[in-house]
Structure formats: C-alpha cells, structure tokens
Design an enzyme around this catalytic site. Structure first.
Site, mmCIF file in Angstrom:
data_model
loop_
_atom_site.group_PDB
_atom_site.id
_atom_site.type_symbol
_atom_site.label_atom_id
_atom_site.label_comp_id
_atom_site.label_asym_id
_atom_site.label_seq_id
_atom_site.Cartn_x
_atom_site.Cartn_y
_atom_site.Cartn_z
ATOM 1 N N LYS A 115 0.743 -1.141 -0.011
ATOM 2 C CA LYS A 115 0.076 -0.059 0.094
ATOM 3 C C LYS A 115 0.883 1.236 -0.003
ATOM 4 C CE LYS A 115 -3.810 2.365 2.314
ATOM 5 N NZ LYS A 115 -4.383 2.461 3.745
ATOM 6 N N HIS B 105 4.052 7.223 9.757
ATOM 7 C CA HIS B 105 3.099 8.521 9.311
ATOM 8 C C HIS B 105 1.817 8.601 9.983
ATOM 9 C CE1 HIS B 105 1.808 5.797 6.261
ATOM 10 N NE2 HIS B 105 0.453 6.451 6.196
ATOM 11 N N ARG C 40 -0.974 -0.316 12.780
ATOM 12 C CA ARG C 40 -1.237 0.773 13.773
ATOM 13 C C ARG C 40 -0.532 0.502 14.967
ATOM 14 N NH1 ARG C 40 -6.098 -0.533 11.449
ATOM 15 N NH2 ARG C 40 -6.979 1.203 10.413
#
Length: 417
Positions: free
Chosen positions: A137, A276, A295
């Site tokens: 991704k 990020h 995450r």
C-alpha cells in the site's frame, strides 16, 4: 452481456470513520452530495471520513444505471483495463491496481505504516480479519485544503535535540539507549538506522503507566507556558493529539517524526515502511489497491507494535524527501508521478470556455470533479460534470474536459504498463 461505453459514471462509497470531519464541513460529504450515491442524505452529526473510488473488495464502487458494481463490469469487459496493464498487474476478476480516495480529516489518524508486498502476504495469511488483502500500500496524499501530517523520521540530529531538551520524552527510554543514540552521529548509515530502531522501539514499548505520567507532566508544562524554544514548533500539536487521544504513546511521536504543513496542490509520497499520521485537512489520496494498515498509536483500534517496529525503514530525513512535485504535461494539466508503477495522478484546471484534451492512456483511470462544472467528452459521447461527479475512463480512450459556467477542477488517477 450489454455493451458499455468506454467512459461512464461510477458511484463512490463512503467510510464514516470516527476521525472524519463532521457534516457539511467534510469534503467527503460535499462530494458525496454530487456523486449520485443512492439514498445519500447529509447528516450534520455524522463524520464523513473517506470517499472510495475503485474495486477494493471491502467497498467497490457502483456503476450508474447498472446492477453490477465496477469490479463486475471490469470482469465482464477486461478491455477497459487494457492488455498491457493486465500483463503487468494482477487484474483478475476486475481488480484495478490502484484505489483513489478523498479524505476529510477532523481528528488525527493513527501512527501507522503500510507493509510491503511480501509482508502483506504474510500478515494476510496469518491475520486475514485485520489485514484484509495481500497487497502492498504505497500511497500519495495531495492537499485539497491546508493539511497537516507527521511524515517519516526526522534527521538524527533533530531527534537528538528533542531527546536532550524534553525530559518527559527522555525519561521513557532506557538511559543506555539514550546515550547510544546521542553518540551515533559518526556511525555508518546502517548503524544509525539500527540505533534509531532501538530508540523508537523503546518509546513505543514503554510502560503504560509511565507514559501516562510523563504525558500528564508534559501537557501541564506546556499549558503553563513552560515550553523551551525548540518545543514551540510542536507544542500545539502535542496538546491537540493528547486532547484527542489522552495518554497515548503516539503523542510522543511528535518528537521523532517530521511535522508537515502543506498548502493546496502540494503532495507527499509514503512508501512501504514509512511511519506517518495524517493530522488535519482534506486530501486526495491514491494508493495501491489495499487497505492494510499496521497501527501503533493514536487509535482506539487494535495496535500491532511488534510488526510496526519490525517493518519500518528507519530512514531519517527532512520531510521534503517525501514531496512529489507536479510537472506540467499540458497547458492546464499537472502530473504527480510518485516513484512506483501502481498509479499516477493528474490535476486538471480549466477556466470558463476552455477545453483540455488528454490523449489516450494505455490503462484505466478514475476521475473526480472537485470544483466547478463542465463536461467530459469522447468520440462516442459526453457526460456532464459537477463537484462530486466520478467517472471511469477505459484504456486507450482520448477524452476532453470542457468548463461550464464556473472553473472546473478534476483529479484523475491512472495506471499504465
């Protein structure tokens, strides 16, 4: 099988994540109102976070006046994707290589990264309910409004300044790791990356009660105006993140990741393994066709700190390294071309009475009008456009964008072989 034009309207889907802007303040809601979404009614109390345009299995786009969705249409009409693209990418069952989105960010997204292809395949096999597809991704964010984000690791020297200046940050990390990090400036690049990994891992795996205590102390110091000059740049960010996610270790990432403030038209690219967190603003986002996110902070969702710290690249740099600078390829078209093959994005701006022609592209594309009105035409017909209109353009199709009564802005994502 009924025939279909090479250009046709598609119906995007909405994701109502908690971090989205609420009601009419959201660009997602604004565009959804003009996109022809069946049954859509704007709710002023609902967050509208993402607008998806593509074939991702989680939420494929619909097709106007068709029972089939976009995935099914492309399965039945593979020529719309094009032979060249199908030879390079896996387009089985109508799968597009990219996913196009609008994001309206009212509250910070998680501290996250995206896995590369090999890691995605492994995580999908092991945890398919969390990592829902086997694809990588890489992604590009293009600002529609003023936009803030945390993006990639700061240069080593800058992180070291925060380690020395912020006692609450320093105290979360073993003193031996702090000393090793502060002494690493003369080490090789690979050795510096290893020490940076130690520092970040130590932060993200700190004792939860200590994180809560130190963050409470830090916030109290900032609230009474006790920040040092170095901390001025991140003070408001720290207070905002803590207000949104009280006591979360991700707040301390403000001292390790670049804090980016972008204006409309600026873009950043984030490859696999780059940490990020989008903080605030409205963006166009294009990515490989995946929804895989690892995450580690600023989220109520499950955290996967071991996998996150293991897949990061630990490449420190100024944030400008991530910028994608547009190139003019036609009088009214800017090209944003990130360093991967999965997608490119064009921005078209035409004023009243103007027409912009795009020659045929060897692959498929999706375009959304974000401002104004006009039409798109091709050899077999034309469609009206308004803010929120979304179209699919098949491979090898020459098109024209023409402005109506007000200046027209269109973003078009595509892939070629």
């Amino acid at each position: 099988m009924s025939t279909i034009e090479p250009v046709f309207r598609i119906i995007p889907t909405i994701q109502n994540y908690d971090w989205g802007k609420v009601g009419k303040d959201s660009k997602v809601a604004e565009f959804a109102s003009g996109a022809g979404i069946r049954g859509f009614t704007l709710n002023q109390s609902v967050p509208y976070a993402e607008l998806w345009m593509g074939t991702h299995v989680k939420s494929p786009s619909g097709v106007v006046d068709r029972k089939q969705n976009l995935t099914q249409i492309l399965t039945e009409n593979p020529g719309l994707i094009g032979d060249q693209v199908s030879r390079r990418f896996d387009t089985t069952n109508g799968n597009l290589p990219f996913l196009f989105k609008v994001l309206a960010i009212g509250k910070a997204l998680s501290i996250q990264t995206h896995p590369d292809k090999k890691t995605s395949e492994k995580l999908h096999a092991e945890q398919p309910t969390i990592y829902t597809d086997p694809n990588h991704k890489p992604e590009m964010a293009l600002a529609l409004t003023d936009f803030k984000a945390l993006c990639g690791f700061m240069p080593i020297a800058r992180i070291a300044e925060y380690v020395k200046a912020v006692p609450e940050f320093n105290s979360l990390i073993d003193p031996s790791i702090v000393t090793e990090f502060l002494d690493c400036t003369n080490l090789s690049e690979s050795e510096q990356k290893a020490v940076l990994k130690k520092l970040f891992t130590a932060l993200m795996t700190s004792d939860v009660s200590n994180i809560t205590t130190q963050l409470r102390t830090l916030v109290a110091r900032y609230q009474r105006g006790g920040q040092r000059p170095l901390e001025e740049d991140v003070k408001d960010l720290v207070l905002t993140l803590n207000e949104q996610y009280p006591g979360d270790v991700g707040v301390f990432c403000a001292f390790m990741l670049n804090y980016v403030r972008m204006t409309p038209g600026q873009a950043i690219f984030l490859g696999a393994g780059e940490p990020h967190a989008y903080v605030e603003g409205d963006i166009m986002e294009c990515m490989a066709n995946s929804d895989n996110v690892i995450r580690a902070g600023l989220t109520p969702k499950p955290k996967d700190i071991p996998n996150l710290v293991s897949v990061l690249t630990y490449t420190p740099s100024d944030w400008q390294k991530h910028m994608v600078k547009p190139v003019d390829i036609a009088p009214r078209t800017h090209k944003y071309d990130p360093p991967i093959q999965d997608f490119t994005v064009l921005q078209v701006k035409t004023q009243k009475g103007e027409t912009e022609t795009h020659d045929a592209i060897s692959g498929p594309s999706i375009a959304i009008a974000t401002e104004g009105s006009g039409r798109v035409s091709w050899s077999g017909g034309e469609l009206d456009l308004q803010a929120g209109s979304v179209i699919f353009v098949g491979a090898d199709t020459k098109i024209n964008f023409t402005t109506g009564d007000s200046n027209l802005v269109v973003f078009r994502a595509y892939v070629t072989a």
